[in-house]
Design an enzyme around this catalytic site. Structure first.
Site, short mmCIF file in Angstrom:
data_model
loop_
_atom_site.label_atom_id
_atom_site.label_comp_id
_atom_site.label_asym_id
_atom_site.label_seq_id
_atom_site.Cartn_x
_atom_site.Cartn_y
_atom_site.Cartn_z
N LYS A 16 -43.86 8.07 -8.58
CA LYS A 16 -42.87 8.29 -7.53
C LYS A 16 -42.52 9.78 -7.42
CE LYS A 16 -39.17 7.38 -10.81
NZ LYS A 16 -37.80 6.96 -10.96
N ARG A 32 -27.01 -0.25 -12.65
CA ARG A 32 -27.37 0.51 -11.45
C ARG A 32 -28.06 -0.48 -10.50
NH1 ARG A 32 -31.57 5.45 -12.06
NH2 ARG A 32 -32.90 3.65 -12.44
N TYR A 78 -28.74 40.40 -8.18
CA TYR A 78 -27.51 40.00 -7.47
C TYR A 78 -26.36 39.77 -8.44
CZ TYR A 78 -30.15 38.94 -3.18
OH TYR A 78 -30.92 39.01 -2.05
N MET A 90 -34.44 34.11 -4.31
CA MET A 90 -35.25 33.13 -3.60
C MET A 90 -36.73 33.32 -3.86
SD MET A 90 -35.44 32.30 0.49
CE MET A 90 -33.73 31.82 0.66
N1 PLP Z 1 -39.45 2.47 -14.74
C1 PLP Z 1 -38.52 2.60 -13.80
C2 PLP Z 1 -37.93 1.38 -13.19
C3 PLP Z 1 -38.08 3.87 -13.42
O1 PLP Z 1 -37.13 4.00 -12.48
C4 PLP Z 1 -38.65 5.01 -14.04
C5 PLP Z 1 -38.20 6.36 -13.70
O2 PLP Z 1 -37.05 6.68 -13.66
C6 PLP Z 1 -39.64 4.84 -15.01
C7 PLP Z 1 -40.02 3.55 -15.33
C8 PLP Z 1 -40.28 6.00 -15.70
O3 PLP Z 1 -39.36 6.72 -16.45
P1 PLP Z 1 -39.80 7.96 -17.37
O4 PLP Z 1 -40.24 9.02 -16.44
O5 PLP Z 1 -38.60 8.33 -18.11
O6 PLP Z 1 -40.92 7.47 -18.21
#
Ligand code: PLP
Length: 363
Positions: free
Chosen positions: A39, A135, A260, A308
């Protein structure tokens, strides 16, 4: 060097490091299948690029958003893909069918949407239960009913996976992860179904949590997932190395300030180097004076504020560094965790923040 004429900040993405890290996951959890978490643009490494580099041990790809899964399918990626948070609109549920995705069910709204839908085919479901993170995840009290409803639904394929997510697996032998583990074991007791709990930290520190599927993210990219007992982690190799050129060097006198806000003052006459990387490239603006930077095999401190497009570094009074020399901001030779700490953040955020201006080289 392929970097020789490049002034623009550059990241090198090392496919062999990725393969090494995945092999380490397999060694830690030899009996589990692996959801490689890609992701957020593959934690900033390029989602398509990382998907195409994945070795055979990667059984499934985990993403957060339907658009990420669609991007992968449109790039020709055939592996199973899991929406780890599930779908949040009717349209995304339709995408699950169209693009042949696995999906988490992690809210009561998703459960309702799925049960009342009229899908053209059954989909693969991962039922996420809340064991303490509070969550996402179906409440523990509603878990049994949700599981049964899904089992009985024509919209759901056989072999539901039950999953949960840890809040603090990075603290080895911590009470929080222990409690979540116990809650999970209690909830799934007697159920003949596949199970998944482990993020990277749990892959390293919580073998009881490995079960059928592990879901490592950050360790794939070479970051130590532990915040305590870091030595528990196997040796990982950084997949991303961020580098930029030294574009200027000047001698300043003791008592003069740099950058800066005049936040840093030289204690002695010294050479200040200017490096062509800044927060416009994803280098953290909150990196403090003293943040380590690697040049010509030695660590020198960042001094003054991050701009920047530039940072300034203290090369010392005897510097023989030259304009054009390559400077490493993190990666090979300089752990990103050390930089993150000096910027009061975590490596995840630094990786995700790489900007589109940064050139990418695959190796
Ligand atoms: N599984 C879920 C549901 C997640 O949301 C995430 C990331 O936040 C992971 C696995 C992987 O986590 P990590 O990058 O800490 O291994």
């Amino acid at each position: 060097s392929p970097l020789a004429n490049i002034v623009t900040a550059t990241v090198t993405i090392d496919a062999s490091a990725l393969a090494h890290n995945i092999a380490q996951v397999k060694q830690c959890a030899p009996h589990s299948k692996i959801v490689t978490v890609l992701k957020a643009n593959g934690y900033g490494h390029g989602i398509e690029r990382i998907a195409k580099m994945l070795p055979e041990q990667a059984d499934m790809i985990g993403v957060a958003r339907a658009c990420e899964a669609i991007q992968l399918r449109e790039a020709g990626i055939k592996q199973p893909i899991l929406l780890m948070e599930g779908f949040f609109t009717e349209q995304d549920l339709a995408h699950v069918v169209t693009y042949d995705l696995h999906t988490a069910i992690s809210t009561p709204e998703q459960l309702e949407m799925l049960l009342s839908a009229n899908l053209s085919q059954a989909i693969n479901v991962w039922l996420k239960v809340d064991t303490g993170m509070h969550r996402l995840g179906i409440d523990a009290t509603n878990f049994d009913a949700a599981f049964t409803q899904l089992q009985q639904s024509n919209n759901v394929a056989d072999d539901i996976v039950v999953m949960t997510h840890f809040a603090s697996a990075d603290i080895a032998s911590g009470a929080s992860a222990q409690a979540q583990l116990q809650q999970f074991e209690h909830l799934v007791e007697g159920k003949q179904t596949a199970l998944s709990l482990a993020n990277s930290a749990a892959v390293v520190a919580w073998p009881q949590a490995h079960q059928d599927w592990v879901r490592p993210g950050v360790m794939l990219y070479g970051v130590n997932p532990m915040t305590t007992e870091k030595s528990l982690s196997p040796t990982l190799r950084p997949v991303m190395t961020l580098q930029a050129s030294l574009i200027s060097k000047r001698l300043i006198s003791a008592g003069e300030t740099v950058g800066y806000g005049d936040t840093w003052t030289a204690k002695q006459d010294t050479y200040i180097g200017v490096v062509a990387v800044g927060y416009g490239d994803g280098y953290p603006r909150h990196a403090e004076s003293g943040t380590p930077v690697l040049i010509n095999d030695r660590i020198v401190p960042l001094v003054g504020r991050v701009s920047m497009d530039m940072i300034t570094i203290d090369l010392g009074p005897d510097s023989s560094d030259n304009v054009g020399d390559i400077v490493t901001l993190w990666g090979n030779g300089l752990p990103i965790e050390d930089v993150a700490e000096c910027a009061s953040t975590i490596a995840y955020e630094l990786l995700c923040n790489i900007a589109s201006r940064v050139k990418v080289i695959e190796r």
